[in-house]
Write an enzyme that holds these catalytic residues in place. Structure first.
Site, PDB file in Angstrom:
ATOM      1  N   ASP A 123      31.551   0.088 -19.869  1.00 40.50           N
ATOM      2  CA  ASP A 123      31.298  -0.453 -18.537  1.00 40.50           C
ATOM      3  C   ASP A 123      32.476  -0.027 -17.674  1.00 40.50           C
ATOM      4  O   ASP A 123      33.559  -0.585 -17.780  1.00 40.50           O
ATOM      5  CB  ASP A 123      31.180  -1.977 -18.623  1.00 40.50           C
ATOM      6  CG  ASP A 123      31.156  -2.619 -17.244  1.00 40.50           C
ATOM      7  OD1 ASP A 123      30.917  -1.891 -16.271  1.00 40.50           O
ATOM      8  OD2 ASP A 123      31.372  -3.836 -17.153  1.00 40.50           O
TER       9      ASP A 123
ATOM     10  N   LYS B 118      36.245   3.622  -8.174  1.00 42.10           N
ATOM     11  CA  LYS B 118      34.784   3.678  -8.239  1.00 42.10           C
ATOM     12  C   LYS B 118      34.142   3.579  -6.852  1.00 42.10           C
ATOM     13  O   LYS B 118      33.039   4.059  -6.640  1.00 42.10           O
ATOM     14  CB  LYS B 118      34.311   2.514  -9.092  1.00 42.10           C
ATOM     15  CG  LYS B 118      32.902   2.616  -9.574  1.00 42.10           C
ATOM     16  CD  LYS B 118      32.624   1.380 -10.396  1.00 42.10           C
ATOM     17  CE  LYS B 118      31.192   1.302 -10.828  1.00 42.10           C
ATOM     18  NZ  LYS B 118      30.947   0.001 -11.470  1.00 42.10           N
TER      19      LYS B 118
ATOM     20  N   GLU C 254      23.781  -0.985 -14.430  1.00 42.74           N
ATOM     21  CA  GLU C 254      24.504  -2.167 -14.909  1.00 42.74           C
ATOM     22  C   GLU C 254      23.600  -3.388 -15.087  1.00 42.74           C
ATOM     23  O   GLU C 254      23.648  -4.029 -16.141  1.00 42.74           O
ATOM     24  CB  GLU C 254      25.671  -2.478 -13.965  1.00 42.74           C
ATOM     25  CG  GLU C 254      26.865  -1.590 -14.284  1.00 42.74           C
ATOM     26  CD  GLU C 254      27.869  -1.499 -13.160  1.00 42.74           C
ATOM     27  OE1 GLU C 254      27.816  -2.327 -12.235  1.00 42.74           O
ATOM     28  OE2 GLU C 254      28.720  -0.599 -13.206  1.00 42.74           O
TER      29      GLU C 254
ATOM     30  N   ASP D  50      24.036  -9.195 -10.043  1.00 48.34           N
ATOM     31  CA  ASP D  50      25.275  -8.573 -10.517  1.00 48.34           C
ATOM     32  C   ASP D  50      26.225  -8.357  -9.342  1.00 48.34           C
ATOM     33  O   ASP D  50      26.076  -7.416  -8.580  1.00 48.34           O
ATOM     34  CB  ASP D  50      24.941  -7.239 -11.205  1.00 48.34           C
ATOM     35  CG  ASP D  50      26.188  -6.492 -11.657  1.00 48.34           C
ATOM     36  OD1 ASP D  50      27.295  -7.018 -11.471  1.00 48.34           O
ATOM     37  OD2 ASP D  50      26.038  -5.388 -12.200  1.00 48.34           O
TER      38      ASP D  50
END
Lengths: 399, 607
Positions: free
Chosen positions: B8, B70, B171, B193
């Site tokens: 992850d 990211k 994800e 999420d």
């Protein structure tokens, strides 16, 4: 016209999606002919070497060849009155077999292209049926109408044929080969059973279901045990590897697990015993070395400590060499109480080894229990009447 | 069989997992913690620091520390959101040759995939250390709402770290996988999420081990970082300026301290009602007066500052529910931000059911990735993912309109063909723009790439036809192929590189990474050797007097003794340095000498 019985509105609606929205004019899966109808399989293709089951191969070949000739319901092995949930479930079943991920590790041989094509088409069919309720309803109605029309036409044709045969018979003419069929036309299956019959059938089905469930449970159990078996096998292999590499304690752990998983497998038990013996032997030889070095010193206290270590080593792995040496040391120190049980145990294990008996004789002689000494001496002489040490003993004590 | 890890790769924290037996476990790092901060720092002499170490030194070295890489990965310099993202960062970003974002540290420009690959490399190291075997394959998770370019860049990062990316999964899907694995359920599950940098919302139907995604929506610029930004920019900085007439933003180091403190305060407020932010000696004024920052932050204040962000997530959820067209049975909360009471409350109000509490918000995503990796190895027998593409894929048609060919929420892998033709007489090439997005106006969507069909036979307009196939593979990555329908020949098409990196540059970076790994390992070896030599020297010192007395008055022995002393002196010098080869040589020589001494002592004793 096959579509006479379908409503023109539906037909017009479906026509937007191509010719009749993909409802083919003739159903392939006719009653009594199974899923693949009269489809001719290419045997050579079916028997090519790959990882798929024969059933999967048949399905793939059929679907890849015929997907445009069968309707979407037939594609998923459904009937036209399937609801959304049924379609979803059918698609899940379908994708568990033909999704690229599901066949990723398989060797598909000549079927790789089939899988790709069929899955792509399946996705399209599913999207059409699920995303657009109006399409699905129209599609289902037209499919039903088509089936009905086709079946009634088949029935009519059959009846006409039978009539012809009957006419010919009545005139005394033998009908041609192509027309020779049973005396009465077999009616198509229709839902005309009485309530009692239906109930009977239902109870029969329930019974079968129960049976199947029993069978399934048994199957699952056997699968579980197979899991255990395979697990045990992996541990066994790992253990053997470790043993080959000389990692004894690791091998011991693996074999222990093995026996835990499959407590009845003789091979594993033997391996465990073997490795346990090895571990004991290793430890014993280490102890022995240590004891040896201690014993060589002049200090009597250290010698006493060495004796303790000798004892431990012998208890762990009683070999003849060690016992002889240990007995000798013990006799020097006149300490035989600890030695006797070990010797006795070993002697019971190997009842025909004279050496152990002789050691026992010596011990008992030292501890002044002459009856035991005599017993073992007689045992030695029973085995080998000309044993010189025993004879000497006999002479000395005049048994 | 080689084992595949699940990674992850988060905005603030990353996590790596593996399946042991049948259960997925998180691999703890050397320090025993389950998550590794996604922070990279480059020191003055171009050495890398990754993870906890990098995060700890961020306060003193803000301009060389890269956090939340990211959020920048796979973005173009021309991206309208980019500048606001860069605003509060310590590091310096520049535009690359192909319009990509580069980060400049010590006169060297780092591409974003390179930065991410450093984090991946660290995770790989952690996994290798734990498993004791080398790892070369991984499943990496990406936010569901990542576009093709961002996915490509993430894949590149994996390649740079020496990992073959078996699959990139979304994800929320991964979280649902970890939740539903091994449970015999038939349920519709919503996954909310809210991570460090991105927000995703997916609705899934779980049945018989098949995980079918019904809809996916999200926002790649909405996450915990934005909550922090709100707290800093709209409250701390403003209040401080009001009080002392000093702008905190001009001092990078102070900003980094404020950022750390704000993040900490935000986390604390999930469990307590008020907390104190206390930063002494934060900044000095032009007159040389030192100022301190001391504030009390209450949960109410935080909630009033960030309420609209939470409302935005709920709006996105509403859209997702509309697209899914079903009622849900369960809600799962994923991501550290969902610990915030306000988020839990709003989610509960919106879905009219309390969310599940049995999933770990930080670890569940990587567990799912590991599970998927294992199921890929087994051939999808127990778990099958049917994921969807989050955005429509299409082309620009005449008039600048967007023509979607593959609509959003289409199950992947999928392929669509489209027939193109020439629009002018004797046209020899056709240019096609491939776009991703939902807007009708093509220019407002995201340009993935453009390609040109060339070498067309000169003919009247509309006579030559091409079939262009757009394909989205299971990773969500787009590929295009074209065929000339007239001749049946595959047409050569050139798609411009998406992350702006050429194959050569990629190879160079991969080689650099490998080199870094070698130096890392050799450094460990050097340390080991140094310690070993030190231990041996200590032993020598202890037994030396004895040996000397034993060997006295023996010509041959004296010579040997002198040689041994030479070796000892030399090794004492060598352990000061870190030259691997001489260390190895001396360690061996010392071992031999020690052995000799032992033998001598033994022999003398026997006499």
């Amino acid at each position: 016209m096959w579509f006479d019985q379908a409503s023109p509105d539906d037909l017009n609606y479906l026509a937007q999606y191509g010719v009749w929205g993909g409802v083919p004019a003739i159903p392939v899966c006719l009653p009594g002919l199974g899923r693949y109808g009269r489809y001719q399989f290419d045997r050579y293709l079916l028997l090519q070497k790959n990882d798929l089951t024969i059933a999967q191969r048949r399905e793939l070949v059929f679907l890849a060849d015929y997907f445009h000739k069968i309707d979407h319901f037939e594609f998923f092995e459904l009937t036209a009155d399937a609801n959304e949930r049924d379609i979803k479930k059918a698609f899940f079943r379908f994708s568990k077999r033909f999704h690229p991920d599901a066949v990723r590790e398989l060797n598909l041989g000549p079927f790789a292209e089939h899988v790709r094509l069929v899955f792509e088409y399946g996705q399209q069919a599913r999207d059409l049926l699920l995303d657009d309720q109006a399409f699905k309803d129209a599609y289902a109605r037209v499919t039903k109408a088509r089936d009905l029309a086709y079946h009634s036409k088949l029935q009519a044709e059959r009846e006409r044929q039978h009539q012809k045969v009957a006419e010919a018979r009545s005139k005394g003419i033998k009908p041609p080969k192509s027309m020779r069929v049973g005396a009465t036309p077999t009616p198509l299956p229709q839902n005309q059973r009485s309530q009692a019959e239906i109930d009977e059938r239902k109870s029969l089905l329930r019974e079968r279901l129960a049976q199947n469930q029993g069978r399934r449970q048994a199957h699952e159990q056997s699968k579980q045990s197979a899991d255990l078996k395979s697990q045990a096998k992996t541990f066994f292999m790992a253990g053997e590897q470790a043993e080959a590499r000389g990692q004894v304690s690791r091998a011991l752990n693996h074999f222990k697990l093995c026996v835990e998983y499959m407590p009845k497998e003789q091979k594993y038990i033997e391996a465990l015993k073997r490795i346990e013996a090895k571990v004991a032997e290793d430890r014993a030889s280490k102890l022995w070395q240590e004891a040896d070095s201690l014993y060589k010193s002049e200090d009597s206290i250290q010698k006493q400590a060495a004796l303790d270590l000798f004892k431990e080593a012998c208890a762990l792995s009683p070999s003849e060499r060690r016992l002889v040496a240990f007995t000798q040391y013990s006799l020097e120190f006149e300490l035989v109480e600890d030695l006797i049980p070990i010797l006795q145990k070993t002697q019971q294990k190997e009842p025909f080894n004279i050496e152990y008996m002789w050691l026992l004789c010596q011990c008992f002689e030292l501890s002044k229990s002459l009856s035991d000494t005599q017993k073992y001496m007689e045992m030695i002489l029973g085995l080998d009447p000309s044993e010189p040490r025993a004879l000497r003993l006999k002479k000395r004590y005049r048994f | 069989m080689e084992r595949i890890i699940g990674i992850d790769l988060g905005t603030t924290n990353s996590c790596v997992s593996i399946v042991e037996g049948n259960t997925p476990i998180v691999i703890p790092s050397r320090g025993g913690v389950h998550t590794t901060p996604s922070v990279v720092a480059i020191s003055q002499d171009n050495k890398r620091l990754v993870g906890q170490l990098a995060k700890r030194q961020a306060v003193t070295n803000p301009s060389n520390t890269i956090m939340a890489a990211k959020r920048l990965i796979g973005r173009r310099w021309s991206d309208p959101q980019l500048q606001s993202l860069l605003e509060s960062r310590g590091f310096e970003a520049v535009e690359g040759h192909h319009g990509e974002v580069l980060i400049k540290i010590n006169d060297r420009a780092y591409a974003m995939p390179e930065i991410s690959s450093m984090v991946l490399l660290e995770l790989k190291e952690i996994a290798e250390e734990y498993l004791g075997e080398s790892i070369s394959k991984a499943v990496i998770t990406v936010p569901a709402y990542f576009n093709d370019r961002q996915r490509q860049a993430t894949k590149e990062a994996g390649t740079l770290a020496g990992l073959e990316v078996m699959r990139m999964i979304n994800e929320p899907t991964s979280a649902a996988l970890a939740y539903g694995y091994g449970k015999d359920i038939d349920k519709v599950v919503a996954v909310y999420d809210l991570g460090g940098g991105t927000f995703d919302f997916s609705v899934l139907h779980i049945s018989d081990g098949v995980f079918e995604v019904l809809s996916t929506v999200g926002d790649t610029q909405l996450g915990g970082e934005d909550f922090d930004d709100r707290l800093i920019m709209q409250w701390l900085v403003v209040e401080f300026a009001k009080e002392h007439r000093v702008d905190l933003r001009r001092d990078k180091m102070a900003m980094q301290r404020v950022r750390d403190a704000a993040e900490k305060a935000k986390c604390e407020l999930s469990s307590v009602r008020s907390t104190e932010i206390n930063l002494p000696f934060i900044i000095s004024t032009a007159e040389g007066m030192t100022l301190h920052l001391q504030k009390v932050l209450t949960r109410n204040k935080l909630e009033s500052l960030t309420e609209d962000l939470v409302d935005r997530t709920i709006e996105i959820c509403r859209q997702g529910m509309k697209e899914a067209k079903v009622d849900i049975d369960e809600v799962i909360l994923v991501g550290g931000m969902t610990r915030m009471p306000l988020v839990q409350e709003r989610v509960k109000d919106f879905f009219k059911r309390s969310p599940r509490r049995d999933v770990h918000p930080d670890e569940v995503v990587s567990l799912g990735a590991a599970l998927h990796a294992a199921s890929l190895q087994k051939g999808g027998q127990d778990v099958l993912l049917l994921d969807v593409t989050p955005m429509s894929l299409g082309i620009m048609v005449a008039g600048g309109e967007f023509n979607p060919l593959i609509p959003k929420n289409t199950t992947i892998p999928t392929a669509k063909s489209h027939i193109f033709t020439t629009v002018r007489d004797a046209q020899t090439s056709v240019r096609i723009l491939v776009l991703q997005g939902e807007h009708e106006d093509a220019t407002k969507n995201d340009l993935l790439g453009e390609f040109t069909l060339s070498n067309i036979r000169p003919a009247p307009q509309g006579e030559v036809e091409f079939e262009v196939t757009f394909e989205i593979d299971a990773d969500g990555v787009v590929s295009v192929s074209a065929r000339n329908l007239e001749t049946g020949v595959e047409q050569a098409i050139t798609v411009t590189s998406r992350s702006g990196m050429s194959g050569e540059a990629l190879e160079k970076m991969a080689a650099e990474n490998a080199e870094h790994l070698v130096t890392l390992r050799s450094r460990e070896r050097v340390l080991q050797l140094q310690q070993k030599i030190k231990r041996t020297l200590d032993t020598m010192d202890r037994i030396m007097p004895r040996v000397e007395t034993l060997l006295a008055n023996n010509g041959f022995a004296e010579e040997a003794l002198i040689k041994a002393k030479e070796v000892i002196e030399r090794s004492k010098l060598t352990i000061e340095g870190d030259h691997l080869e001489s260390l190895e040589r001396d360690s061996k020589a010392l071992a031999r000498t020690l052995n000799m001494f032992h033998n001598v002592i033994e022999k003398m004793k026997r006499k």
